[in-house]
Design an enzyme around this catalytic site. Structure first.
Site, mmCIF file in Angstrom:
data_model
loop_
_atom_site.group_PDB
_atom_site.id
_atom_site.type_symbol
_atom_site.label_atom_id
_atom_site.label_comp_id
_atom_site.label_asym_id
_atom_site.label_seq_id
_atom_site.Cartn_x
_atom_site.Cartn_y
_atom_site.Cartn_z
ATOM 1 N N GLN B 198 -1.705 6.331 5.958
ATOM 2 C CA GLN B 198 -2.011 4.918 6.120
ATOM 3 C C GLN B 198 -0.821 4.246 6.796
ATOM 4 O O GLN B 198 0.192 3.956 6.169
ATOM 5 C CB GLN B 198 -2.335 4.317 4.751
ATOM 6 C CG GLN B 198 -3.463 5.082 4.034
ATOM 7 C CD GLN B 198 -4.838 4.850 4.661
ATOM 8 O OE1 GLN B 198 -5.314 3.716 4.730
ATOM 9 N NE2 GLN B 198 -5.454 5.927 5.157
ATOM 10 N N ARG B 218 -2.300 -0.779 1.612
ATOM 11 C CA ARG B 218 -1.874 -0.986 2.991
ATOM 12 C C ARG B 218 -3.012 -0.568 3.929
ATOM 13 O O ARG B 218 -3.918 0.177 3.554
ATOM 14 C CB ARG B 218 -0.618 -0.196 3.295
ATOM 15 C CG ARG B 218 -0.803 1.293 3.234
ATOM 16 C CD ARG B 218 0.527 2.081 3.210
ATOM 17 N NE ARG B 218 1.478 1.620 4.174
ATOM 18 C CZ ARG B 218 2.569 0.904 3.857
ATOM 19 N NH1 ARG B 218 2.839 0.624 2.589
ATOM 20 N NH2 ARG B 218 3.403 0.500 4.792
ATOM 21 N N ALA B 239 -8.940 -2.894 -1.054
ATOM 22 C CA ALA B 239 -8.771 -1.657 -0.294
ATOM 23 C C ALA B 239 -8.144 -1.923 1.084
ATOM 24 O O ALA B 239 -7.900 -3.070 1.473
ATOM 25 C CB ALA B 239 -10.118 -0.967 -0.152
ATOM 26 N N HIS B 240 -7.932 -0.852 1.831
ATOM 27 C CA HIS B 240 -7.236 -0.965 3.113
ATOM 28 C C HIS B 240 -8.002 -1.807 4.127
ATOM 29 O O HIS B 240 -9.213 -1.731 4.225
ATOM 30 C CB HIS B 240 -6.883 0.387 3.722
ATOM 31 C CG HIS B 240 -7.961 1.404 3.761
ATOM 32 N ND1 HIS B 240 -7.720 2.687 4.185
ATOM 33 C CD2 HIS B 240 -9.268 1.366 3.424
ATOM 34 C CE1 HIS B 240 -8.829 3.378 4.112
ATOM 35 N NE2 HIS B 240 -9.779 2.605 3.660
ATOM 36 N N ASN B 241 -7.232 -2.620 4.847
ATOM 37 C CA ASN B 241 -7.746 -3.411 5.978
ATOM 38 C C ASN B 241 -8.744 -4.491 5.574
ATOM 39 O O ASN B 241 -9.450 -5.046 6.412
ATOM 40 C CB ASN B 241 -8.362 -2.501 7.050
ATOM 41 C CG ASN B 241 -7.325 -1.571 7.644
ATOM 42 O OD1 ASN B 241 -7.244 -0.402 7.294
ATOM 43 N ND2 ASN B 241 -6.497 -2.104 8.513
#
Lengths: 341, 341, 341
Positions: B198, B218, B239-241
């Site tokens: 990530q 991240r 969660a990511h993004n």
């Protein structure tokens, strides 16, 4: 920075272009600069690829024929897997393993730390623990008495591993996660709940990744088991004596009650709840928020819950749900009366 | 203790009474003593206010005319907001910022700690991190390489901030929370799950408050974003993004899957689950346990789930739900037969 | 190792066999060796008991007459409770309390640590805190200003207790848990959310056990209260000013919104969500994932949710649920038409 030829070798891709070209990183098709790598895994992005500023494009050989991309290309059958492999190359954090023990760490006497293992500030390693080669233990972690970390395992900052836990090789455990806390075992008595001391441990296989703030309890008698290759997301609760089979994937906020046995290659979307003492066979897939209250013997995909709606409409339907048995009886009566049943 | 005149000034209220009167704290109408402040925000409490022992009553000017309160009064259009402002005055913990670095803290060489910033025991600040003025970092916190804390930001004890995270000005992050852990990204391969490293970070805006034991991942490529003024409760998974728009409020135990974009001024009650890769427009409100599986383009209030019932009744309705499609078909058949459809 | 006679005395069982026999541990009927204790609590395991290799069998006197077990027996009316008591004898971690203060701990001046209390590495105890006799505080814990730990209380590694929290006698709190974080209180204003500083504390009674990574918020005004004998599992969220009555049991991933009052002797299965400002009477039991949105005045067992199904069938039923009000109206119309209502 890595030379494109070297990158191709590391990820197992075929290079069409300059092996000396320096790659600075990975980015999306639309944002990648002329020194970055982008990838496409599906043909619908071919058009976008032709307009990308990326320096390198990774894609499948079959798609490469249709692509009109000006830069260098990397050909690989599974570009998404290629991206996964390439991502490791550019992860500065992961690759930074100097091998040192911070002077503020408290290592119990008799515990040996291999020369290539890194121990961060304020780490506490209790008596009898075993730390493998090439491990990295972030600041503030606790490793309990007699617990074992396999070679190459990474604990991010502030991970807590209780006593009597074994973690396999090449695992990653994220911050705030707790492994080996007591299972929720109590016997009722006239004086209230009598604690059942949890005498088992936790066994975690190789190549397991566990997200942040997850909790995995130790067994009451015998161990809680997380098999090889399992991946677990953030804020997951795994109770005592649960068994998770190889390569099963568990997304955020799931909960597993005690003694349940989950097969291999299953997937659990977010917030799934699994009751205790059941068995789920291999290759079962559960959609988000699924309520799993019985054993599952057939591989397949399962869901539960009702759809979100604007609140007024939902409230009306909710009231109707609470009368659903009555409604069904009435319909059956009507059907009988007019000769349909 | 604060003089009533000074308190009125700090919260923007009009004083009817003795400016020198000393206020010791805030309490409820029924429990407030003669040295404490109480408030009413709705007329149905006017009767109770007349019997309160509170030394000071805060209320709206319109209500003051109807009130028969013996003590001092503070007049303000929004008494609930007045209460919020007054609460800061009496928060000894928040106001205690001496500016010192505990000798047990590990600050990487080259990182400057401003004179008015306080660093607690066993804090670890990695290389390249930037700590703003007037920050307070509680004991046991970890701030990763190159991460940034804006001026006036408060980390309570045992917060973990990974590398490559930026936190804006005047934020508050509670204990056990993790920011910057890896997103749950893996590519399937014949050898099992291949980790997607990530490579993005996390950007948190100004005036964001995050509760205890929350986890914010991240980004895979590019950043996870929490905009200015967002408030997040305990045990939330982001969660990511994911992108969260300004001033959105997220209650305890919610989960947001990857790459979802949430608009501004939304509210999420407890245990809401939001699927990945969807978009939620501004001013949407979700009731507790809502299952959000599609993009939401219309502002409004949404709910899902079915009501709790005594177990026998619920079990019968649950069985009927699993036959609901059949029931609906039968009804349609009946309707046709007797000419209603 | 413990002599069987001594073990019998400690758990209040009657011994049939050799008081000098050495017992090495507890195990299941099928796995117990000749030096281990096993137990049966239900007659259906009598057959299995006759084939067990266990050295000692614990069971009820009534069942003992039907059992054909070769080894020593312990007779006790409630063998499950007997097992709970015996489990403590074999819990090496729990029994290991040497009484020492790690030199790396930061104890505020003026705080006295009793001679039989153990303080682990990197523990931070703030000014004015009070630590009872025979406590054990694991590595990395934080105890805030003025907080109190009762005698015999155990904090596992990396627990965070804020200021103004009192924990009663003989409690156990597991790693990663946070007690006293700010409640989620904010007043809307034109400038966004205005924080309501949380001026209350948390009061935890005696013999309370709290699992890993749970979060219990402090009160806004007045305290959040966890009564004597309550047991709480992992990843539970308890908001500000919640009251939990004596001996209530809360399983993993439950969430309680603010100011809700829960009676005594209730049980909550996993992932239950309880809305704010409601009252739940004594002896209520909630099944997993129950959505508790109203006060509950009748003791009993309650459930909600819909059953998991194969995804195609579930999708069809889900669509029908969203039309349930329309369906019900149609049925009522039909019923009227054919004279059934």
């Amino acid at each position: 920075m890595i030379a494109l030829g070297e990158l191709a070798k590391q990820i197992g891709a075929q290079l069409n272009g300059d092996a000396e070209f320096q790659v600075a990183g990975i980015n999306t098709l639309s944002k990648a600069s002329s020194s970055e790598l982008a990838f496409i895994a599906r043909p619908e992005f071919l058009e976008q690829a032709s307009q990308s500023s990326a320096g390198v494009l990774m894609l499948a050989p079959a798609m490469a024929e249709q692509a009109s991309f000006r830069g260098h290309t990397l050909l690989i059958d599974d570009p998404y897997l290629g991206y996964a492999r390439a991502s490791q190359v550019f992860d500065a954090f992961f690759n930074h393993r100097p091998g040192s023990v911070d002077p503020s760490a408290s290592i119990a006497s008799g515990v040996e730390i291999p020369a290539d293992t890194t121990i961060g500030a304020n780490v506490v390693v209790a008596e009898g623990a075993v730390v493998g080669q090439g491990c990295k233990i972030g600041p503030g972690c606790y490793l309990g008495a007699g617990s074992v970390l396999g070679d190459g395992t990474l604990l991010h900052a502030n991970v807590t591993i209780y006593h009597g836990v074994s973690v396999g090789e090449n695992c990653v455990i994220h911050s705030g996660t707790v492994v080996g806390s007591d299972g929720f075992g109590f016997a009722p008595s006239e004086a209230g709940w009598q604690k059942i001391h949890q005498l088992g441990g936790v066994r975690i296989g190789a190549r397991v990744e566990i997200g942040a703030n997850t909790a995995i309890d130790r067994g009451a008698i015998g161990d809680t088991v997380i098999s090889d290759g399992v991946i677990i997301d953030n804020l997951v609760h795994i109770a005592h004596n649960v068994f998770i089979g190889v390569n099963t994937a568990i997304a955020g906020c799931c909960g597993f009650a005690g003694s349940t046995k989950v097969g291999a290659n299953c997937t659990f979307a977010g917030q799934v709840g699994v009751t205790g003492h059941i068995e789920i066979t291999d290759n079962c897939h559960f959609l988000g928020k699924a309520m799993v209250t019985n054993s599952v013997t057939e591989p397949g995909t399962y869901g539960s819950g009702v759809p979100m709606q604007p609140v007024k409409k939902w409230r009306r339907n909710m009231v109707r749900f609470s009368q659903l048995d009555d409604l069904s009886r009435l319909v059956n009566k009507l059907a009988k009366k007019i000769g349909e049943k």
